[in-house]
Write a protein that holds these residues in place. Structure first.
Motif, PDB file in Angstrom:
ATOM      1  N   ASN A 107       0.849  -1.164  -0.132  1.00  0.00           N
ATOM      2  CA  ASN A 107       0.020   0.114   0.222  1.00  0.00           C
ATOM      3  C   ASN A 107       0.860   1.064  -0.042  1.00  0.00           C
ATOM      4  N   LYS A 108       0.436   2.250  -0.326  1.00  0.00           N
ATOM      5  CA  LYS A 108       1.248   3.441  -0.237  1.00  0.00           C
ATOM      6  C   LYS A 108       2.162   4.026   0.877  1.00  0.00           C
ATOM      7  N   TRP A 109       1.701   3.540   2.045  1.00  0.00           N
ATOM      8  CA  TRP A 109       2.367   3.813   3.056  1.00  0.00           C
ATOM      9  C   TRP A 109       3.426   2.888   3.319  1.00  0.00           C
ATOM     10  N   LEU A 110       3.312   1.785   2.967  1.00  0.00           N
ATOM     11  CA  LEU A 110       4.242   0.795   3.127  1.00  0.00           C
ATOM     12  C   LEU A 110       5.479   0.653   2.191  1.00  0.00           C
ATOM     13  N   LEU A 111       5.049   1.377   1.134  1.00  0.00           N
ATOM     14  CA  LEU A 111       5.941   1.523   0.018  1.00  0.00           C
ATOM     15  C   LEU A 111       6.816   2.434   0.453  1.00  0.00           C
ATOM     16  N   SER A 112       6.786   3.386   1.036  1.00  0.00           N
ATOM     17  CA  SER A 112       7.683   4.339   1.606  1.00  0.00           C
ATOM     18  C   SER A 112       8.901   3.725   2.503  1.00  0.00           C
ATOM     19  N   GLU A 113       8.081   2.927   3.433  1.00  0.00           N
ATOM     20  CA  GLU A 113       8.963   2.050   4.507  1.00  0.00           C
ATOM     21  C   GLU A 113       9.978   1.174   3.517  1.00  0.00           C
ATOM     22  N   TYR A 114       9.351   0.531   2.474  1.00  0.00           N
ATOM     23  CA  TYR A 114      10.309  -0.581   1.699  1.00  0.00           C
ATOM     24  C   TYR A 114      11.337   0.233   0.677  1.00  0.00           C
ATOM     25  N   ALA A 115      11.108   1.359   0.538  1.00  0.00           N
ATOM     26  CA  ALA A 115      11.945   2.354  -0.380  1.00  0.00           C
ATOM     27  C   ALA A 115      13.000   2.834   0.756  1.00  0.00           C
ATOM     28  N   TYR A 116      12.617   2.967   1.805  1.00  0.00           N
ATOM     29  CA  TYR A 116      13.832   3.285   2.967  1.00  0.00           C
ATOM     30  C   TYR A 116      14.842   2.111   3.162  1.00  0.00           C
ATOM     31  N   VAL A 117      14.252   1.078   3.283  1.00  0.00           N
ATOM     32  CA  VAL A 117      15.391  -0.074   3.527  1.00  0.00           C
ATOM     33  C   VAL A 117      16.001  -0.687   2.263  1.00  0.00           C
ATOM     34  N   LEU A 118      15.516  -0.279   1.220  1.00  0.00           N
ATOM     35  CA  LEU A 118      15.969  -0.992  -0.226  1.00  0.00           C
ATOM     36  C   LEU A 118      16.898   0.084  -0.862  1.00  0.00           C
ATOM     37  N   ALA A 119      18.049  -0.410  -1.359  1.00  0.00           N
ATOM     38  CA  ALA A 119      19.140   0.236  -1.666  1.00  0.00           C
ATOM     39  C   ALA A 119      18.478   1.089  -3.082  1.00  0.00           C
ATOM     40  N   GLU A 120      19.220   2.183  -3.457  1.00  0.00           N
ATOM     41  CA  GLU A 120      18.994   2.561  -4.982  1.00  0.00           C
ATOM     42  C   GLU A 120      19.308   1.711  -5.788  1.00  0.00           C
ATOM     43  N   GLU A 121      18.477   1.586  -6.857  1.00  0.00           N
ATOM     44  CA  GLU A 121      18.633   0.637  -7.980  1.00  0.00           C
ATOM     45  C   GLU A 121      18.127  -0.630  -7.426  1.00  0.00           C
ATOM     46  N   GLY A 122      17.580  -0.851  -6.144  1.00  0.00           N
ATOM     47  CA  GLY A 122      17.360  -2.159  -5.621  1.00  0.00           C
ATOM     48  C   GLY A 122      16.040  -2.623  -6.249  1.00  0.00           C
TER      49      GLY A 122
END
Length: 239
Positions: free
Chosen positions: A150-165
């Motif tokens: 969902n839109k809120w959790l995607l921001s959290e996933y973006a936080y723990v994911l490396a750029e280009e991950g």
């Protein structure tokens, strides 16, 4: 040591991720003792080695077992909220390590709630790949807030994911597929990877049959919908 049998680990297919469960979690990722999950790799090889692949809702661990020999230098962790299922995966990994002493040291499972505690376990930009394979569709509209994408959790996933991950998603539910694609496309830190680019990704073919759920869909002649997304670098402006 024999491999565990699923019939002794069965439980309900659905779990309420919003409910309060009894989980232990660190206040900070550095506070967690990862050597308990990867003793041979961390204690004997690289003490500072970190998890880079994360299978969210790993089920019975099929993807972890499949990818382990393909990426022997990457630590992979499966997250599973259901008690008996996570116990099965742990027992499966321990049996595989016993049967093959030099293999499967790079995979482990952790029982936790990915919707609540990811930043407690992972640093910003730590993960290179995340997997959401056949997530619970939560069909009722009132339960859409339980969906793992969902839109809120995607921001959290973006936080723990490396750029280009990269985040891999697959489901047999078309409505859920469209829901996930919509939310990823609308999020400013993700873009979809084209089918042409995916042809060179050796992981993609493994997503269809490595899990118990994927094999069940195949037996039932069901459709499978794949979508893969890349983490856009911070501050990226395509214009």
């Amino acid at each position: 040591m024999a491999l565990p049998q699923k019939k002794y680990y069965r439980q309900r297919a659905h779990s309420n991720p919003i409910a309060d469960h009894c989980f232990e979690y660190p206040a900070h990722p550095d506070d967690y003792n990862w050597s308990t999950l990867f003793p041979k790799t961390i204690e004997q090889e690289q003490k500072n080695k970190q998890v880079e692949f994360l299978d969210v809702g790993c089920g019975y661990g099929g993807l972890l077992v499949t990818l382990s020999p393909l990426f022997p230098n990457n630590l992979m962790l499966g997250l599973e909220i259901r008690v008996k299922v996570s116990d099965y995966v742990n027992d499966r990994i321990q049996a595989l390590r016993y049967q093959h002493p030099d293999q499967f040291q790079n995979i482990a499972v952790l029982r936790t709630n990915a919707m609540k505690y990811l930043p407690n376990f992972f640093h910003k930009g730590q993960l290179k790949k995340m997997f959401f394979l056949y997530p619970d569709p939560h069909f009722k509209k009132a339960k859409h807030k339980w969906r793992i994408i969902n839109k809120w959790l995607l921001s959290e996933y973006a936080y723990v994911l490396a750029e280009e991950g990269v985040i891999y998603t697959i489901t047999d539910v078309k409505d859920l597929h469209e829901w996930m694609v919509k939310h990823f496309v609308e999020h400013p830190l993700f873009e979809r990877i084209s089918d042409e680019e995916l042809k060179s990704d050796i992981i993609v073919d493994k997503l269809y049959e490595s899990t118990e759920e994927g094999q069940k869909v195949t037996r039932n002649n069901g459709d499978k919908y794949l979508a893969v997304f890349k983490r856009i670098p911070d501050g990226y402006n395509p214009n």
